[in-house]
Every structure is written in structure tokens, then in C-alpha cells.
Design an enzyme around this catalytic site. Sequence first.
Site, mmCIF file in Angstrom:
data_model
loop_
_atom_site.group_PDB
_atom_site.id
_atom_site.type_symbol
_atom_site.label_atom_id
_atom_site.label_comp_id
_atom_site.label_asym_id
_atom_site.label_seq_id
_atom_site.Cartn_x
_atom_site.Cartn_y
_atom_site.Cartn_z
ATOM 1 N N GLY A 1 0.825 -1.220 0.000
ATOM 2 C CA GLY A 1 0.000 0.000 0.000
ATOM 3 C C GLY A 1 0.848 1.253 0.000
ATOM 4 O O GLY A 1 2.056 1.197 -0.270
ATOM 5 N N ASN A 2 0.235 2.385 0.285
ATOM 6 C CA ASN A 2 0.981 3.648 0.358
ATOM 7 C C ASN A 2 0.313 4.563 1.389
ATOM 8 O O ASN A 2 -0.717 4.203 1.973
ATOM 9 C CB ASN A 2 1.063 4.304 -1.029
ATOM 10 C CG ASN A 2 -0.297 4.612 -1.600
ATOM 11 O OD1 ASN A 2 -1.030 5.445 -1.067
ATOM 12 N ND2 ASN A 2 -0.666 3.919 -2.663
ATOM 13 N N HIS A 3 0.908 5.728 1.591
ATOM 14 C CA HIS A 3 0.462 6.592 2.700
ATOM 15 C C HIS A 3 -0.732 7.489 2.367
ATOM 16 O O HIS A 3 -1.115 8.309 3.196
ATOM 17 C CB HIS A 3 1.614 7.497 3.147
ATOM 18 C CG HIS A 3 2.717 6.741 3.832
ATOM 19 N ND1 HIS A 3 2.523 6.079 5.016
ATOM 20 C CD2 HIS A 3 4.008 6.530 3.483
ATOM 21 C CE1 HIS A 3 3.657 5.501 5.380
ATOM 22 N NE2 HIS A 3 4.572 5.755 4.465
ATOM 23 N N SER A 4 -1.310 7.374 1.194
ATOM 24 C CA SER A 4 -2.409 8.283 0.855
ATOM 25 C C SER A 4 -3.581 8.106 1.835
ATOM 26 O O SER A 4 -4.013 6.992 2.109
ATOM 27 C CB SER A 4 -2.883 7.992 -0.574
ATOM 28 O OG SER A 4 -4.066 8.708 -0.811
ATOM 29 N N ALA B 1 -3.843 7.566 -5.083
ATOM 30 C CA ALA B 1 -2.468 7.091 -5.273
ATOM 31 C C ALA B 1 -2.590 5.627 -5.675
ATOM 32 O O ALA B 1 -2.799 4.741 -4.836
ATOM 33 C CB ALA B 1 -1.687 7.241 -3.982
#
Length: 405
Positions: A215-218, A281
Site C-alpha cells: 500500500g501507500n500513505h495516501s 495514489a
Amino acid sequence: MSTSDGPLSGRHIVLGVTGSIACYKALDITSQLVQAGAVVDIAMTASATKFVTPLTFRSLTAREPYVDMWHPHGEFGEAHVELARRADLMLIAPATASAMARLAHGLADDFVSLTALATEAPLLLAPAMDSQMWSHAATQFNRALLEERGAQFIGPAEGRLASGRTGAGRLVEPRAIVDEVRARLGRERGDLRGRTIIVSAGGTREAIDPVRFVGNHSSGKMGRAIAEAARDRGASVVLVTTVAGDAPSAVRVVSVDSADDMSAAIHERVGKADALIMAAAVADYRPADAAQQKIKRGEVGDISIDLVENEDIIAGVSEPNLVKVAFAAETQDLIANAQKKLASKGAKLIVANDVTATDAGFGTDTNRITILDTDGGREDVPLMTKYECAMRILDRVAELLPRAD
Ligand code: CTP
């Protein structure tokens, strides 16, 4: 954001409060409307004053509530007409079964029914009562009659009621009621009314196994703010998001997980859209083979995960006349990288932001963005709330939309 530039600034709302235990929630509604910039006048029935005092509303609105029809309000005899004329919208929350009956029959024996009868503004009702009263044939008849005459109902919601019973009859949560007010005012005269806008938000999650993902930090906050702002300007909004838990009301929310899900949700709807704003994102890669069962430590020793490329969603959408807006979240060479993406994605606009800043980008409530267009134009938007940034982006989108006939 000061209230002078809030989403409801310059709007005059009459909040009618009728006698229900849910009256205490009308205080929260009032506070949220005032914080959103609205001028709020309160009309109360005598029964409502048994639950909460006019003084409490006066403290929140800095205006004298209208309670006693015989009390001179400066404009004696015409107070209700004045109030009704000034209103951009009248909301009755909570609306009791008795208040609905009075409105349905055109009675005008208290300030709430009197103003509702005298106003030409949109009328929104948020009912609150016991489930038996709500489902009673008389109440349902009155609801249908009021809807036929153009009144809009918000709820009631299902849940635990003051009687201890569970069922339909709860007042909808104040935030959702205020969202409905914003949406309705947008549909009345917003510059995006009649338009359909798809907004993507959040970071996609690419499964490694049933419990883990890449995943990512969005946080989804920028996309959410754009969805709210577009709704407030009258658009029909589809929010395709990986963080549906905190989604705004009066917006169609499509909950997705992976880039593949997001792609399918967007392709299914984009044919009817006027604009696609990709604030999400989206992961560029996903694990080639997600494990069917949870990967257990020690069974396979060190592991490596093969990644395969995901589809570039925005680049792959090519509807004629669709205004595509891309985002470029960068850690270096912000403008140069954004310019390249503007071209490679076939977008009309790109919104660039530096995600290394602590007061802007991922997870914050503020952002500092630069909007680039295909004519080489560059608009630097200083630090402001994400909602205000969203308004700036939508100003540009509105200019690019083909004229509505
Ligand atoms: N985007 C997309 N589909 C993808 C990846 C990105 O539609 N598979 C969209 C994003 O929603 C954003 C824009 O493309 O609007 C740019 O996303 P970004 O991740 O910054 O760009 P990439 O093309 O992935 O480039 P890179 O990761 O190399 O910076």
C-alpha cells in the site's frame, strides 16, 4: 478556513426545531451550519423549548430564535414572512410526526409551520420519532404528500430509539444532514449542477495474501475534499475510494481496494461523466500471484514477491470531451515530473504536490499545490485547506467543461 469563505458562506438557512428528544442534536446541526459560514435563524415550536432552550441556540447563532408568534421581532406581524423570504433553504430537524402532519395540512399555528408555509425556499425535513409513529399510515401519507409538493426527506435512520426499540426513526447524524443541505443548495444554483464528476481517492491495496497488502500513505483526504466541493457546487459526484469509512454524504461512494477494482469501477461509469479527477495514489505494481492462504513465518524462509505492472487507469481512459485531471505526488523535480505526466496521461490539468512537506500532501488537512495545464500555464496555490484547494481545482475544471446547453 474562516466562516466568511466556508462552504455555506452567504447562505441564509432557517432551521425549524420541533419537539423531540433529538432536539439536542439540532444544536450540533446549528453549530456545524454556522461554522460552515451560514447565517442561521432558528424557528422553534413551544414543545421544542421543553427539550432545549432558545438561549442555547441564541448563543450558537448570535441571533434571537423565533419562538413566540406574538412576540414583536422588530418586524411585528411580518416576522415569518421576512424570515421565509430571506431563507435560501429551510431545514426542519428534528421533524416530529406532529410537525409533518401540520405541514401536510398547511397549518400555520407555530413559527415552524408558519415559516414553512410562507417560504418558497427548498424545504428539507429530517424526521425523528418512534418507529411505530414513523411507519403509521398517517405519517407515511403525510410524508408522501410533502414529497409530492417538493419537500426532501433526510432519513430517518435505522437504529436504537429513545423508547429503547430498534427501528426506523432516528434523526440522521448532524454531519450527514449538513452535507445534504450543502448538496441541495449546490443543486439549486451551483456552477457544476447537471455535471457528473468522478473522483478517485486513497491509496490502492495490492494483495500479497488474504491479510497483507502492498500500500501507500495516501489518506484519501484530497479526493474526499474534491468530492465534497464538487457536490457543494451542484455536481453529481461518484467517489471511487479505498477509504469509504469516512466518505461524505450526498455523494455516490464506490468502495474499492486494488488498482484493478478502481479501474473497473471507473471504466464502468466514465462514459456518463464530464470530468475524471484522479486524486488516488494508484499502485503501479501488484504482487504477481497473491497467496490464497495467509503466508506463515518459517514455512518458506526468506521470501521475495514478484510484482507485475498495473494498468495506468487515467491514461487508459479516452472518452471524447472528458476533462481528465491527474495528480503528481512527487518527492523531487516536482514541476518537471508533473509536466511529463500531464502529457503522458493525456490530461487537461495536472495537480502537482510535494509530498515531502510536513504541512501538505499525505494525511494533512492542508495542501500546497501547483496546477499545470496543456497550454503551459502554471498556477501556484499557496498553503490552504484541502477543501479550498479543491475549489481552485474545480474552478479550472469548470472553465474546461464544454458549455451546457
Ligand atoms: N494513476 C493511474 N493509474 C496508475 C497510476 C497512477 O491512473 N496505475 C494516476 C494517479 O491517480 C495520478 C496520476 O496517474 O492522477 C499520477 O500518478 P503517479 O503515481 O504520481 O504517477 P505514475 O504515473 O505512477 O508515475 P511514478 O509513480 O513513476 O511517479
